[in-house]
Each structure stands twice: as C-alpha cells, then as structure tokens.
Enzyme design. Structure first.
Site, mmCIF file in Angstrom:
data_model
loop_
_atom_site.group_PDB
_atom_site.id
_atom_site.type_symbol
_atom_site.label_atom_id
_atom_site.label_comp_id
_atom_site.label_asym_id
_atom_site.label_seq_id
_atom_site.Cartn_x
_atom_site.Cartn_y
_atom_site.Cartn_z
ATOM 1 N N HIS A 198 0.848 -1.205 0.000
ATOM 2 C CA HIS A 198 0.000 0.000 0.000
ATOM 3 C C HIS A 198 0.876 1.245 0.000
ATOM 4 O O HIS A 198 2.105 1.152 0.177
ATOM 5 C CB HIS A 198 -0.993 -0.010 1.168
ATOM 6 N N HIS A 221 1.267 3.881 2.055
ATOM 7 C CA HIS A 221 1.779 4.618 3.204
ATOM 8 C C HIS A 221 3.305 4.584 3.104
ATOM 9 O O HIS A 221 3.892 3.544 2.774
ATOM 10 C CB HIS A 221 1.301 4.009 4.524
ATOM 11 N N ASP A 259 5.897 4.389 4.928
ATOM 12 C CA ASP A 259 6.793 3.429 5.583
ATOM 13 C C ASP A 259 6.818 2.072 4.873
ATOM 14 O O ASP A 259 7.534 1.164 5.298
ATOM 15 C CB ASP A 259 6.451 3.277 7.078
ATOM 16 N N HIS A 260 6.035 1.959 3.791
ATOM 17 C CA HIS A 260 6.038 0.716 3.007
ATOM 18 C C HIS A 260 6.567 0.903 1.590
ATOM 19 O O HIS A 260 6.717 -0.089 0.864
ATOM 20 C CB HIS A 260 4.635 0.110 2.970
ATOM 21 N N ASP A 263 -0.403 -4.193 6.779
ATOM 22 C CA ASP A 263 -1.123 -3.292 7.680
ATOM 23 C C ASP A 263 -2.599 -3.608 7.570
ATOM 24 O O ASP A 263 -3.195 -3.463 6.504
ATOM 25 C CB ASP A 263 -0.897 -1.819 7.268
#
Lengths: 305, 305
Positions: free
Chosen positions: B64, B66, B68-69, B214
């Site tokens: 996804h 976000h 941090d990914h 997540d």
C-alpha cells in the site's frame, strides 16, 4: 558565546551510497535556526544518528530533483506529521518538487498537520529567497543536467564580540554578556545605564556560506560567491577523470579549488564524492595544490564557520 | 540441498524508525529468486548492510501507499539504473505507484535503462498476480485506512528429497543429486538409465508464505491464508492499546495470533512494531499465549520456511 554559524555534513557521496557514505544532506545552524540543505534518502535516520533535533528544522532548501538530493524529503515531511509537528516549515526547491509531494500525500490519504510553505526556486541569475533578522538566503544557477541552483546563506549582522577588559571592570555575568550582545543597555548595581555599544568591539564581517551541489565547472560561478567565508563545492572526480566530469556535468576537485581561489573565499569544503573513491586523498590533494585551505566534507563532522 | 524458501527481515518497525528498527521491507528467497516485499525508506542501504545482492531482485511487491512501506522504492529503482541494470524488473502495487514513479522520473530527466513491468494490484477478493515454474503469487484485500493488499507466495511443487540409501548405493555426487531433484534421469557408469523418481521420496507439501502488512483485525482474512507454512501478520500494539489499533486500523499481537490459530498456519511471525515498544516481549508474550509457534520479525534475521 559566539553566535553560532556551523555546518554539519549529513551525507557526502554522489548517487549510489557506498563505503558508508550516503547521499547529499547538510545542516547549517545559524544561531538557534537549523537549516537543512538537500535531503537524500535516509537523511531522517542519519539526523537521528548524529543526534540532531529534527523538529528544530524550520527551513529546507533543495538544489535539484536528482534523487540523491531529495528522495529523503517525503519521509521527513511525513515523520514531522506523525510526530505531531504544528510549526511552520519553509521549503524551497524546483517547481516540480511540490507536485511530487502533493501526489504522494494524495495517495497517502493524509494531510499535513503543519503549514508547509513552499517557494519555487528559479534559474534567474540571482534571487533572494528569504530574509529574517538573522540571515538571508539567495539562489543562483548552476550548470547541471537538469535545473539546479546553488544557495548563498549570509548572516545579517556580523558577530559583536565583547571587550574583555569590560567583563572584569563591570563584573559581567554570562547573562549580562548575552543581553549586551543582543543590544541591551547595561544597568549597574547603582542604577546607572551604560549603552551596550560601550562594551562591544566593532562588528566582524558577516559570515556567509555558499553551497554548490552539482555543477560542471563554470568560471562564471565566481561572481555569485565572491569572498564567502566558506564555499562547499562538489568535487565528484579527480583530474584524470575530467572527461567523466564533463560528460556528466560534474566537477573535479581541482576545478572546485579553482573556483574557490578565483572567488577569494576563506575556506573550501569539497564533497559529492564518486563511489569509485574509497580513499579520498587524491581529491583532497589535487584541490589543496590549487587552494590550500580545502577540507573534505566528512559525514558527522561539524565545521564552525 | 533443500530447495530454498527463506525469509529475511529488512525492516520491522511501523511509521517512524526508532530503537534501530526501520520501516517495513522483507526479502523472500524462493530457490534462486529474490523477491522484495514492501520497501520503506533506506531499504537499499539495509540490503547492503545485510549483504543481500540487490541486482538479484527481479520481483517487488508493494502492499500500500503509506510511506513506511514504499518511500525507499524510487531510490532502489534509480540505483538499479545507475548500476547498469538491464534485467527486467516486475513490480506489483497499487495503481498510484506507477504515477508516482513516472512523475519522479520525469523531473529526474532520466529514463530507466531496464524494463520495469508494472502490474497494478486491486482490492478484488483474490487475484493471481504472477506464476512461473517455481512459484505463484496472489493478492487479497486487507482492511486499512487506504487500499492495502496482502500477498500469498506459494511454491509450485513441494520439495523432493532424495532417498538416503540410494546415495550410497549409486555413489551419487552433489551434482548427480541436484540433477535428479531437477527431474533428470540418472545414467550409471555402465550406461543404464534409471528414472529420477526411483531416487526420490514423495514430494512434501508445497510451502507458502502469507504477508499481511497493515490491517485491522478481520476474521474474514482467515479464508485467504488457511494452512500456510508461515504467516507474517502485523502486530503494532499490545492488547491494552486495542483502542489505538482500532482507531488506526492496525492489529494487536493477540489479534494476529488469533488469525494464525484460526487459519491453522504452521508458524506466525509478527512485526510492524509501534515505536512505543523498545522491549517487544509484551507483544510476543501476548501472541504466544494464543498461538505458541510465534516469533518476532527481527531485522537481519533469516527464517527458513
């Protein structure tokens, strides 16, 4: 108790990181202001490593949109958000930078909870970008493969040092000295007011820092950076690889030193080292042969200017 | 001489990096194929730290958008370019990912010198994304604040182990064993052809790895990951912080363990730890109370599946 004007190197390598050197980022501290200059990938982690308080950064300047100079920015902006920042952040960089941030924020599904004030840089000959009571910043064009600007940071007023004989004569405390340097008059124990100027030496030359990130050798650059206290100039290659410097629109360390010499700067820092150099002494040696007061930009090291 | 099916944790923290833990990234090795799953900022540097050969990565899956990914992805793609990659790279992720890459490449002024084959993921109930002779990959929807998919990696064929008594009887060399495992018949020194099946035990169950990056606790997830060899499930919070998990659409480690138990998986790895936990034992303890065969996803550690 001098006013702080100090540079910390966060990343000093070009392009691909290697030999524990990382892509470009620097912190310039002017008094209590932290200014981030370029922001390669991983900058936020390296600021932690060097124990630099990220939340104190209120200004970011990005020279151009090659990844090794800005891929760490979106992560830092996002982390500011996650850590509850509400303080305004001023961001300066090429026009496309805002578009890139906006697109990533759109898909992120979040909005920044702090004001991000973006100001686009341009390739105009020189442009004042910002000024407050402490410092002013202008940009000037470099010559690289894409639009790239250098930045010039200049103190507004030179340092005012206190006359040593007055400290003893008036038994000044540290707080007294700070107040006097800030321009406040001194009041003696018997109520007499003495103007701050009585205590202070003439202001020294206002210090300045010029940042030339990625550029081919351009003699014309000299006029923008004449007499600065410290010049950072990229020095990707040694002289033997001058053909590579020309091809990729970078500089050799000797060329960086020529610019420093012709501009009559006090001090030169070289960086943006090619991943081919584990040992940087060839770059330093070739620069020092032309301009003696040259140092390598070493990550984690502080340079008082 | 087993066929390799091995996971290496590159980053295991949620959001802001802390306690020397970094944002999410994992390497799944299936035989000689390296698959990168999510790619938080700094992943390329950490692959170097863990001595993982970046150029051997031919598949990247992003769960996804976000930061941090995926904030480390553009840097890795650019570094591939700079290091002269020409091999095709298959990239799977949300539709917006391609738009973000294209915009950054546009301002970069460069074009990728290797084929980047992008395939958009979707929130369809299950979708086969890729299959070759070694493995197949499908996606399934998670429930997070933005569109997020999990991934299921499955070997095509189970491991075929050689009958030990045959090694001695036929004086098989390592090369012989590898050929036989690859399905080739064995030819004896006197020219006799013996079918490979003669030497091999029945194929074991094909191994599988499910990745749930997540997600809030969704009982319905179970049907997508039933009986997998290893489940990675995010476990951002402890039970006492379940209200935070609900609010941010994350899971507690106990919830992750419930999913593992109900899905009858062999093994559970938990990760995506909140920056509030320096000591992760509370998360591990609460998970193990529900599902015994749970381990923490520790950065740099390899897990043979």
């Amino acid at each position: 108790m001098n006013q702080i004007f100090e540079l910390t190197i966060i990343g000093s390598n070009s392009a691909i990181s290697t030999f524990d050197r990382f892509p470009t980022a620097q912190i310039l501290q002017i008094q209590n202001q932290l200014i981030l200059i370029d922001c390669g990938e991983g900058t936020q982690f390296r600021l932690d490593t060097f124990k630099i308080k990220k939340s104190a950064i209120n200004f970011i300047f990005i020279s151009h949109l090659h990844g090794d100079h800005y891929y760490g920015l979106i992560g830092l902006l996002t982390s500011f958000n996650l850590s509850g920042r509400t303080t305004e952040l001023r961001l300066f960089g090429p026009p496309g930078l805002k578009e890139i941030i906006d697109l990533q924020m759109k898909y992120n599904g979040a909005t920044l909870q702090y004001p991000l004030v973006f100001q686009a840089t341009s390739m105009n000959p020189t442009a004042t970008l910002f000024a407050n009571e402490m410092f002013e910043v202008s940009s000037f064009p470099l010559q690289h493969r894409i639009d790239t600007t250098g930045f010039l940071f200049r103190e507004k007023v030179g340092q005012r040092k206190i006359r040593k004989e007055k400290i003893e004569a008036f038994q000044l405390s540290v707080d007294d000295i700070l107040s006097i340097k800030a321009g406040e008059d001194f009041i003696t124990s018997d109520g007499q007011t003495i103007p701050s100027a009585t205590f202070l030496l003439e202001a020294s030359k206002a210090r300045s820092y010029a940042y030339c990130s990625d550029t081919k050798y351009v003699e014309d650059l000299v006029k923008n950076i004449e007499g600065v206290t410290c010049l950072y100039h990229e020095a990707t290659f040694e002289t033997e690889k001058e053909h590579l410097a020309e091809k990729t629109m970078h500089s050799t360390s000797k060329q960086a030193a020529s610019i420093a010499k012709n501009a009559g700067v006090d001090r030169l820092l070289i960086g943006h080292f090619s991943s081919r150099y584990k040992d940087l002494s060839i770059l330093l040696g070739e620069a020092r042969a032309v301009f003696k007061n040259t140092d390598l930009a070493i990550e984690g090291q502080k340079y008082e200017l």
